[in-house]
Each structure stands twice: as C-alpha cells, then as structure tokens.
Scaffold this motif. Structure first.
Motif, PDB file in Angstrom:
ATOM      1  N   VAL A 128      -2.732  -1.293  13.527  1.00  0.00           N
ATOM      2  CA  VAL A 128      -2.856  -1.121  12.469  1.00  0.00           C
ATOM      3  C   VAL A 128      -1.425   0.482  12.418  1.00  0.00           C
ATOM      4  CG1 VAL A 128      -2.973  -0.574  10.308  1.00  0.00           C
ATOM      5  CG2 VAL A 128      -3.994  -2.094  11.139  1.00  0.00           C
ATOM      6  N   SER A 129      -0.177   0.009  10.833  1.00  0.00           N
ATOM      7  CA  SER A 129       0.528   0.947  11.382  1.00  0.00           C
ATOM      8  C   SER A 129       0.817   1.226   9.978  1.00  0.00           C
ATOM      9  CB  SER A 129       1.940   1.587  12.317  1.00  0.00           C
ATOM     10  OG  SER A 129       0.857   1.069  13.860  1.00  0.00           O
ATOM     11  N   LEU A 130       1.333   2.800   9.603  1.00  0.00           N
ATOM     12  CA  LEU A 130       2.114   2.825   8.397  1.00  0.00           C
ATOM     13  C   LEU A 130       3.346   3.303   8.885  1.00  0.00           C
ATOM     14  CD1 LEU A 130      -0.266   4.426   6.184  1.00  0.00           C
ATOM     15  CD2 LEU A 130      -0.037   1.804   6.613  1.00  0.00           C
ATOM     16  N   LEU A 131       4.690   2.593   8.156  1.00  0.00           N
ATOM     17  CA  LEU A 131       6.428   3.315   8.771  1.00  0.00           C
ATOM     18  C   LEU A 131       7.133   3.028   7.217  1.00  0.00           C
ATOM     19  CD1 LEU A 131       6.382   0.174  10.826  1.00  0.00           C
ATOM     20  CD2 LEU A 131       5.696   2.035  11.908  1.00  0.00           C
ATOM     21  N   GLY A 169       3.349 -10.179   2.627  1.00  0.00           N
ATOM     22  CA  GLY A 169       5.166 -10.546   3.445  1.00  0.00           C
ATOM     23  C   GLY A 169       4.141 -11.656   3.678  1.00  0.00           C
ATOM     24  N   GLU A 170       4.626 -12.374   5.083  1.00  0.00           N
ATOM     25  CA  GLU A 170       4.392 -13.474   5.915  1.00  0.00           C
ATOM     26  C   GLU A 170       3.492 -13.047   6.777  1.00  0.00           C
ATOM     27  OE1 GLU A 170       6.480 -16.335   6.149  1.00  0.00           O
ATOM     28  OE2 GLU A 170       8.135 -16.315   4.688  1.00  0.00           O
ATOM     29  N   CYS A 197       2.913  -1.163   5.767  1.00  0.00           N
ATOM     30  CA  CYS A 197       1.769  -1.313   6.105  1.00  0.00           C
ATOM     31  C   CYS A 197       1.805  -2.460   7.022  1.00  0.00           C
ATOM     32  CB  CYS A 197       0.557  -1.531   4.943  1.00  0.00           C
ATOM     33  SG  CYS A 197      -1.296  -1.584   6.574  1.00  0.00           S
ATOM     34  N   HIS A 198       2.030  -2.572   8.878  1.00  0.00           N
ATOM     35  CA  HIS A 198       2.061  -3.281   9.416  1.00  0.00           C
ATOM     36  C   HIS A 198       0.905  -3.202  10.230  1.00  0.00           C
ATOM     37  CE1 HIS A 198       4.344  -5.973  12.152  1.00  0.00           C
ATOM     38  NE2 HIS A 198       3.965  -4.840  12.827  1.00  0.00           N
ATOM     39  N   ALA A 199       0.647  -4.613  10.392  1.00  0.00           N
ATOM     40  CA  ALA A 199      -0.685  -4.965  11.160  1.00  0.00           C
ATOM     41  C   ALA A 199      -0.212  -6.606  12.137  1.00  0.00           C
ATOM     42  CB  ALA A 199      -1.870  -5.945  10.273  1.00  0.00           C
ATOM     43  N   GLN A 225       0.851 -11.075  13.014  1.00  0.00           N
ATOM     44  CA  GLN A 225       1.746 -10.068  12.425  1.00  0.00           C
ATOM     45  C   GLN A 225       1.578 -10.368  11.275  1.00  0.00           C
ATOM     46  OE1 GLN A 225       5.479  -8.685  12.968  1.00  0.00           O
ATOM     47  NE2 GLN A 225       5.403  -9.935  15.034  1.00  0.00           N
ATOM     48  N   THR A 226       1.421  -9.577  10.313  1.00  0.00           N
ATOM     49  CA  THR A 226       1.914  -9.135   8.998  1.00  0.00           C
ATOM     50  C   THR A 226       2.676  -7.772   7.945  1.00  0.00           C
ATOM     51  OG1 THR A 226       1.815 -10.222   6.518  1.00  0.00           O
ATOM     52  CG2 THR A 226      -0.085  -8.757   7.703  1.00  0.00           C
ATOM     53  N   SER A 227       2.671  -8.174   7.140  1.00  0.00           N
ATOM     54  CA  SER A 227       3.496  -6.631   6.639  1.00  0.00           C
ATOM     55  C   SER A 227       3.065  -6.219   5.462  1.00  0.00           C
ATOM     56  CB  SER A 227       4.591  -6.568   7.083  1.00  0.00           C
ATOM     57  OG  SER A 227       5.017  -6.307   8.389  1.00  0.00           O
ATOM     58  N   VAL A 228       3.027  -5.927   4.867  1.00  0.00           N
ATOM     59  CA  VAL A 228       2.405  -5.390   2.929  1.00  0.00           C
ATOM     60  C   VAL A 228       3.268  -3.806   2.551  1.00  0.00           C
ATOM     61  CG1 VAL A 228       1.078  -4.989   0.896  1.00  0.00           C
ATOM     62  CG2 VAL A 228       0.813  -6.574   2.732  1.00  0.00           C
TER      63      VAL A 228
END
Length: 350
Positions: free
Chosen positions: A205-208, A246-247, A218-220, A257-260
C-alpha cells in the motif's frame, strides 16, 4: 472496462463477512474496421484469473495457467474448433448489426461483445448465471434469469429476441447450460487450480500525491484474491466525501491492484488525521497507511493488465466499450451433472 471485476464497498469488516464465492466468466469480443490486432478474441476467467485464450490470428485456444494443462489435447482441440466457428458467427453478427443500425457504409470501428458465466458459493450452495450482449458500447440484449426470456435493450434487438425465443432446440440447450452445465465446470476448474485460487497474498500500500494541493491516491497492489475493501478514515471514522473509487485491475503476475483517490484541502489535511485502510478477503489483518506531510509521488500510477480482453479494450481508441455488472439478476440453479463437453455454451446468430 468493468466487468465482472468487483470492488467491495460499504461499511463493515471484510474479514467477518467474506464468503467463498467462485466464478466462471467468458468474454467474447468481435471488432470490425481498420484494426491492427485480432478481430475476434475469447477470454475465459475463473475467480477473475484468466485460464484460457483464443484469437482469430493464432486460431488456437491455449491455457493461460499451468493447472489448466490438466485438460488434454482433446479439450484444447475442441476449444480451438469452437473459437474458429464462433469467429465466423461474430463476423456475420456484426454485419447484421451494421445493417440494422444503418451503418452498412460505415468505415469506422464497430464492436460486438458477449459476456456470460456463473457464480457458485461453496458454503451456501447458492449459484447463479448471467448472459448478455452489447454493441458499440451499449446494452443490446440480455437474458432474464428467472423467466429465461430475452430482454431487448434496443429496438434493433427485438428481431433477435423474437428469433431466439422461437428456436426451441436452442432454448433447451440454453436451459441445460443455465441449470446444470456452467456450475459443474466452475467446480471442476476451481478444483484444478485450488492451490492457486484459494491462496491469499497481502497488498503493498502506498500513498501518492503530485503536489500538496492535488488529490491523494491510496494505491494497493500485489494482493490476492481480488475481493478487497479500500476506505479512507478521518480521525478514526470512515470518510466517504470527496472519495473516488477506482477499478480493480489484474497485474501480470496473477495478483490485483486498485486505487482510491481522496480530494482533501491542505488545511483539512493539517487539522485532521487521515488514513487509508485496505482489507483483503481471507487475510485477518488491516493494512493501514497514515497520510503525512511528505506524501508525494513522482508520476501517475499505471496499471499492468493481463493479455487478452483487457488489452484489446485499451487498444480500441475512441470506442466506448460496453460493460455490464454480471452479478445483477443472478438466479439460483441446480448443480446436477451435465453432458457438456466443455464449459462454453453455444454462440447464437442474431
């Protein structure tokens, strides 16, 4: 493309509500016009993992995971034969649709798609199926699971509805597939790949963020299975305002993977504590990232997807690809044995 790849939303703990639901889905895509990739493709997926692929260039159905090699040459020869025949059906269907939509002289790209499959809950035994068609990015015709009556979404589909409901032999084959065939095969494929399909892999998990005033992503990535819940919290409470979901996309290694995104003003960020919380089904642990002042990124997130249906969608520039949630309208089915030679069902002329 949204498919039948599900992002679980809502309130509650995913760890406590998770049920083991398995799925078998097929995605057929036929394309006409000036294209530089196959005009016909078939992608089969079990639990959102691609297990087979066919296209009109190679004219060969192939396994995409090691465990599907358990099916011998006879199976893959049958799949290849089906793919070749259905390519011709799709070519004819696209021409018929162009005529119905007064596009006979059109030189642009036109897309005809078919999505069908089933889901099975191995705890409750409840199962369901879906069967739907789209043309040029919009619904065309779909099957009502309770009545087995075709629903025309366009006036041009009424002819198809009347034709298909008159063909009693095809209707009986469809009924057998809906009530017996698909669920038997999803059980078989899940048994083949259970060591892979039943595994769990934790996310990274990263915050970008590009600038202090831009949205925070938030990218997982790297998690398995695809059932995931990603939420933002503000001062310990779930926060849903100014949040963009995100999808879920597949990575090329079989994970997801997904992003919010969170739109937050600098002063709000300074005066409150924000956290991204990621929960993956089957993993009894929350993965949490705190939003701090030094959260930055060097560029946009780019998803890597598996070859096949998703790649084709990305390539068709300017064409709105049809997508429809497959889970809606599922009906309970019987899971007795079947005489189907494979897990695909017959393609129909429109």
């Amino acid at each position: 493309m949204k498919s039948l790849i599900l992002l679980i939303l809502g309130i509650g703990n995913l760890h406590t509500v998770y049920a083991v639901t398995h799925s078998l889905k097929y995605f057929y895509t036929g394309v006409s016009g000036d294209i530089n990739f196959p005009e016909f493709t078939v992608v089969g997926m079990v639990d959102d993992v691609q297990f087979m692929y066919f296209d009109s260039n190679t004219q060969t159905a192939v396994p995409k995971v090691e465990w599907m090699k358990r099916e011998g040459p006879k199976y893959w020869k049958s799949e290849t034969h089906l793919g070749i025949n259905r390519h011709q059906v799709f070519k004819n269907n696209i021409q018929v649709l162009k005529d119905r939509f007064n596009q006979s002289m059109s030189t642009g790209v036109h897309v005809f798609q078919w999505q069908y499959g089933c889901e099975w809950d191995d705890e409750t035994g409840v199962s369901g199926v879906f069967d739907q068609y789209g043309y040029d990015g919009e619904d065309f015709i779909s099957l009502d699971q309770k009545t087995l009556i075709w629903i025309a979404s366009k006036q041009q589909a009424v002819i198809t509805k009347t034709k298909w409901e008159y063909e009693r032999t095809e209707n009986e084959i469809l009924k057998q597939y809906v009530t017996n065939g698909c669920i038997v095969w999803v059980k078989k494929y899940v048994d083949y790949g259970k060591s892979s399909l039943m595994r769990t892999v934790p996310p990274s998990v990263s915050l970008l963020q590009k600038t202090p005033s831009s949205p925070v992503t938030c990218h997982a990535t790297g998690f398995y299975p695809s059932r995931v819940m990603v939420t933002w919290k503000k001062d310990g409470q779930e926060h849903h305002e100014d949040v963009e979901m995100g999808e879920i996309l597949p990575n090329d290694d079989g994970t997801f993977q997904t992003s919010v995104r969170l739109n937050v003003k600098p002063e709000e960020r300074k005066n409150n504590k924000y956290q991204c919380v990621v929960q993956v089904a089957g993993i009894n642990e929350d993965f949490i990232k705190d939003l701090t002042e030094d959260t930055t990124s060097i560029g946009p997130i780019i998803g890597v997807v598996v070859a096949g249906f998703l790649v084709i969608i990305a390539v068709v520039i300017g064409v709105v690809i049809w997508k429809k949630k497959s889970k809606k309208g599922f009906a309970q089915t019987n899971t007795s044995d079947t005489d189907f030679d494979n897990s695909e069902r017959a393609a129909q002329k429109i």
